[in-house]
Scaffold this motif. Structure first.
Motif, PDB file in Angstrom:
ATOM      1  N   ASN A 121      -4.447   0.725  25.350  1.00 47.60           N
ATOM      2  CA  ASN A 121      -3.242   1.306  24.757  1.00 47.60           C
ATOM      3  C   ASN A 121      -3.554   2.319  23.650  1.00 47.60           C
ATOM      4  OD1 ASN A 121      -4.244  -0.612  23.026  1.00 47.60           O
ATOM      5  ND2 ASN A 121      -2.395  -1.873  22.957  1.00 47.60           N
ATOM      6  N   GLY A 122      -4.829   2.682  23.502  1.00 46.84           N
ATOM      7  CA  GLY A 122      -5.196   3.640  22.461  1.00 46.84           C
ATOM      8  C   GLY A 122      -4.842   3.133  21.081  1.00 46.84           C
ATOM      9  N   ALA A 123      -5.003   1.823  20.861  1.00 53.72           N
ATOM     10  CA  ALA A 123      -4.553   1.182  19.623  1.00 53.72           C
ATOM     11  C   ALA A 123      -5.423   1.541  18.431  1.00 53.72           C
ATOM     12  CB  ALA A 123      -4.532  -0.328  19.807  1.00 53.72           C
ATOM     13  N   ASN A 124      -4.848   1.354  17.232  1.00 51.47           N
ATOM     14  CA  ASN A 124      -5.542   1.590  15.972  1.00 51.47           C
ATOM     15  C   ASN A 124      -5.496   0.330  15.124  1.00 51.47           C
ATOM     16  OD1 ASN A 124      -5.710   4.703  16.165  1.00 51.47           O
ATOM     17  ND2 ASN A 124      -3.546   4.299  16.468  1.00 51.47           N
ATOM     18  N   ILE A 125      -6.461   0.221  14.214  1.00 51.74           N
ATOM     19  CA  ILE A 125      -6.450  -0.887  13.260  1.00 51.74           C
ATOM     20  C   ILE A 125      -6.724  -0.315  11.871  1.00 51.74           C
ATOM     21  CG2 ILE A 125      -8.912  -1.448  13.592  1.00 51.74           C
ATOM     22  CD1 ILE A 125      -8.052  -4.430  13.289  1.00 51.74           C
ATOM     23  N   GLY A 126      -6.014  -0.828  10.859  1.00 52.52           N
ATOM     24  CA  GLY A 126      -6.182  -0.305   9.509  1.00 52.52           C
ATOM     25  C   GLY A 126      -5.797  -1.340   8.469  1.00 52.52           C
ATOM     26  N   GLY A 127      -5.717  -0.910   7.232  1.00 48.68           N
ATOM     27  CA  GLY A 127      -5.377  -1.830   6.151  1.00 48.68           C
ATOM     28  C   GLY A 127      -5.019  -1.072   4.886  1.00 48.68           C
ATOM     29  N   SER A 128      -4.381  -1.773   3.941  1.00 52.51           N
ATOM     30  CA  SER A 128      -4.016  -1.167   2.663  1.00 52.51           C
ATOM     31  C   SER A 128      -3.670  -2.262   1.667  1.00 52.51           C
ATOM     32  CB  SER A 128      -2.809  -0.226   2.825  1.00 52.51           C
ATOM     33  OG  SER A 128      -1.658  -0.950   3.227  1.00 52.51           O
ATOM     34  N   HIS A 129      -3.477  -1.851   0.411  1.00 55.04           N
ATOM     35  CA  HIS A 129      -2.973  -2.766  -0.606  1.00 55.04           C
ATOM     36  C   HIS A 129      -2.154  -1.980  -1.619  1.00 55.04           C
ATOM     37  CE1 HIS A 129      -5.908  -1.500  -3.711  1.00 55.04           C
ATOM     38  NE2 HIS A 129      -6.718  -1.335  -2.683  1.00 55.04           N
ATOM     39  N   ILE A 130      -1.159  -2.653  -2.194  1.00 53.39           N
ATOM     40  CA  ILE A 130      -0.242  -2.069  -3.171  1.00 53.39           C
ATOM     41  C   ILE A 130       0.386  -0.784  -2.606  1.00 53.39           C
ATOM     42  CG2 ILE A 130       0.051  -1.479  -5.609  1.00 53.39           C
ATOM     43  CD1 ILE A 130      -0.775  -4.328  -5.128  1.00 53.39           C
ATOM     44  N   GLY A 131       0.731   0.181  -3.441  1.00 51.56           N
ATOM     45  CA  GLY A 131       1.395   1.397  -3.006  1.00 51.56           C
ATOM     46  C   GLY A 131       1.560   2.334  -4.191  1.00 51.56           C
ATOM     47  N   SER A 132       2.261   3.433  -3.985  1.00 55.24           N
ATOM     48  CA  SER A 132       2.390   4.458  -5.024  1.00 55.24           C
ATOM     49  C   SER A 132       3.656   4.246  -5.858  1.00 55.24           C
ATOM     50  CB  SER A 132       2.445   5.841  -4.383  1.00 55.24           C
ATOM     51  OG  SER A 132       3.659   6.000  -3.659  1.00 55.24           O
ATOM     52  N   ARG A 133       3.703   4.915  -6.998  1.00 54.95           N
ATOM     53  CA  ARG A 133       4.897   4.848  -7.847  1.00 54.95           C
ATOM     54  C   ARG A 133       6.147   5.370  -7.130  1.00 54.95           C
ATOM     55  NH1 ARG A 133       6.334   4.397 -13.226  1.00 54.95           N
ATOM     56  NH2 ARG A 133       8.138   5.656 -13.868  1.00 54.95           N
ATOM     57  N   PRO A 134       6.086   6.519  -6.442  1.00 54.93           N
ATOM     58  CA  PRO A 134       7.285   6.957  -5.705  1.00 54.93           C
ATOM     59  C   PRO A 134       7.743   5.936  -4.670  1.00 54.93           C
ATOM     60  CG  PRO A 134       5.742   8.767  -5.933  1.00 54.93           C
ATOM     61  CD  PRO A 134       5.018   7.541  -6.397  1.00 54.93           C
ATOM     62  N   GLU A 135       6.784   5.268  -4.021  1.00 62.51           N
ATOM     63  CA  GLU A 135       7.155   4.234  -3.048  1.00 62.51           C
ATOM     64  C   GLU A 135       7.819   3.042  -3.739  1.00 62.51           C
ATOM     65  OE1 GLU A 135       3.738   5.103   0.365  1.00 62.51           O
ATOM     66  OE2 GLU A 135       3.318   3.718  -1.285  1.00 62.51           O
ATOM     67  N   MET A 136       7.365   2.700  -4.938  1.00 62.29           N
ATOM     68  CA  MET A 136       8.001   1.615  -5.687  1.00 62.29           C
ATOM     69  C   MET A 136       9.457   1.947  -6.004  1.00 62.29           C
ATOM     70  SD  MET A 136       5.047   0.487  -8.404  1.00 62.29           S
ATOM     71  CE  MET A 136       3.423  -0.051  -7.871  1.00 62.29           C
ATOM     72  N   ILE A 137       9.699   3.182  -6.425  1.00 70.31           N
ATOM     73  CA  ILE A 137      11.065   3.604  -6.740  1.00 70.31           C
ATOM     74  C   ILE A 137      11.936   3.562  -5.486  1.00 70.31           C
ATOM     75  CG2 ILE A 137      12.480   5.555  -7.507  1.00 70.31           C
ATOM     76  CD1 ILE A 137      10.062   6.346  -9.306  1.00 70.31           C
ATOM     77  N   GLN A 138      11.381   4.048  -4.378  1.00 72.86           N
ATOM     78  CA  GLN A 138      12.103   4.014  -3.100  1.00 72.86           C
ATOM     79  C   GLN A 138      12.402   2.578  -2.677  1.00 72.86           C
ATOM     80  OE1 GLN A 138       9.932   5.863   0.112  1.00 72.86           O
ATOM     81  NE2 GLN A 138      11.541   5.490   1.620  1.00 72.86           N
ATOM     82  N   MET A 139      11.425   1.687  -2.877  1.00 73.38           N
ATOM     83  CA  MET A 139      11.582   0.276  -2.516  1.00 73.38           C
ATOM     84  C   MET A 139      12.689  -0.384  -3.337  1.00 73.38           C
ATOM     85  SD  MET A 139       8.875  -2.821  -3.173  1.00 73.38           S
ATOM     86  CE  MET A 139       9.097  -2.615  -4.962  1.00 73.38           C
ATOM     87  N   LEU A 140      12.671  -0.178  -4.642  1.00 73.62           N
ATOM     88  CA  LEU A 140      13.678  -0.791  -5.502  1.00 73.62           C
ATOM     89  C   LEU A 140      15.072  -0.250  -5.192  1.00 73.62           C
ATOM     90  CD1 LEU A 140      11.680  -0.825  -8.862  1.00 73.62           C
ATOM     91  CD2 LEU A 140      12.224  -2.804  -7.417  1.00 73.62           C
ATOM     92  N   ASP A 141      15.151   1.022  -4.851  1.00 70.88           N
ATOM     93  CA  ASP A 141      16.429   1.614  -4.466  1.00 70.88           C
ATOM     94  C   ASP A 141      16.948   0.980  -3.179  1.00 70.88           C
ATOM     95  OD1 ASP A 141      18.505   3.718  -4.800  1.00 70.88           O
ATOM     96  OD2 ASP A 141      17.685   4.461  -2.922  1.00 70.88           O
TER      97      ASP A 141
END
Length: 206
Positions: A136-156
């Protein structure tokens, strides 16, 4: 409510918005706990078709209340076959990935789908062959936390959709912290702890 959003909340919100989660997307949340319960609410609020994947059938009612369209139990025999080539994005919030048959999970991804890790085990991930990504041409990845603009978007988003996490509070004391650690270790929290009564524990702080 805001404190856990700025930890587990943003950890799950960030990869979902980066994956352009929204209407027309089919998203699976793997693991229903402190991270996963946030992820279900975010994915639903963003407009995706949301599915919960878990090895704990007793969490089905919670998963559906949090936004899952269907609950998929990995305890069912050949559970992955029914869901082959289904999910555009799987957000893995579990911390036991080193024990998984990852090939099963990857097989449920749609063409060019992604298996994204925010649950981070202390052990290496299972061995995989390059061929496991090919069907299926799949991908695998990872991350932690996020950016300040994303936090504002999340709280909104949380404010507009009246999203409230499932939390339990404990005193930030020696006894309270001990209780929290022990209950997290035995998976006896629903679903996130928030430490409270700072002023009582630290009366001289400013």
């Amino acid at each position: 409510m805001a404190a856990p959003m700025l930890c587990a909340g943003i950890t799950t919100f960030s990869p979902l918005v980066r994956a352009k989660t929204g209407p027309g997307k089919t998203v699976a949340i793997l693991g229903i706990g402190g991270l996963g319960h946030f992820a279900l609410m975010w994915a639903k609020a963003l407009g995706a078709d949301v599915y919960a994947i878990s090895h704990s059938p007793n969490k089905e009612a919670d998963a559906k209340a949090l936004g899952a369209k269907e609950f998929i139990s990995t305890q069912d025999k050949d559970w992955a076959k029914k869901w082959a080539f289904t999910f555009d994005f799987i957000l893995n919030t579990a911390d036991m990935t080193h024990t998984f048959n990852l090939q099963e999970y990857m097989s449920t991804l749609a063409v060019n789908g992604t298996f994204h890790n925010v649950g981070l085990p202390d052990e290496p991930l299972p061995k995989m062959m390059a061929q496991d990504f090919a069907p299926n041409g799949a991908n695998i990845g990872g991350s932690h936390i996020g950016s300040r603009p994303e936090m504002i978007q999340m709280l909104d988003l949380a404010a507009k959709n009246r999203i409230e996490p499932y939390i339990e509070t404990v005193d930030i004391s020696e006894a309270g912290c001990k209780e929290a650690v022990e209950r997290v270790k035995t998976n006896k929290v629903r679903y996130r702890f928030t430490l409270v009564n700072y002023d009582k524990a630290f009366p001289g702080r400013k």
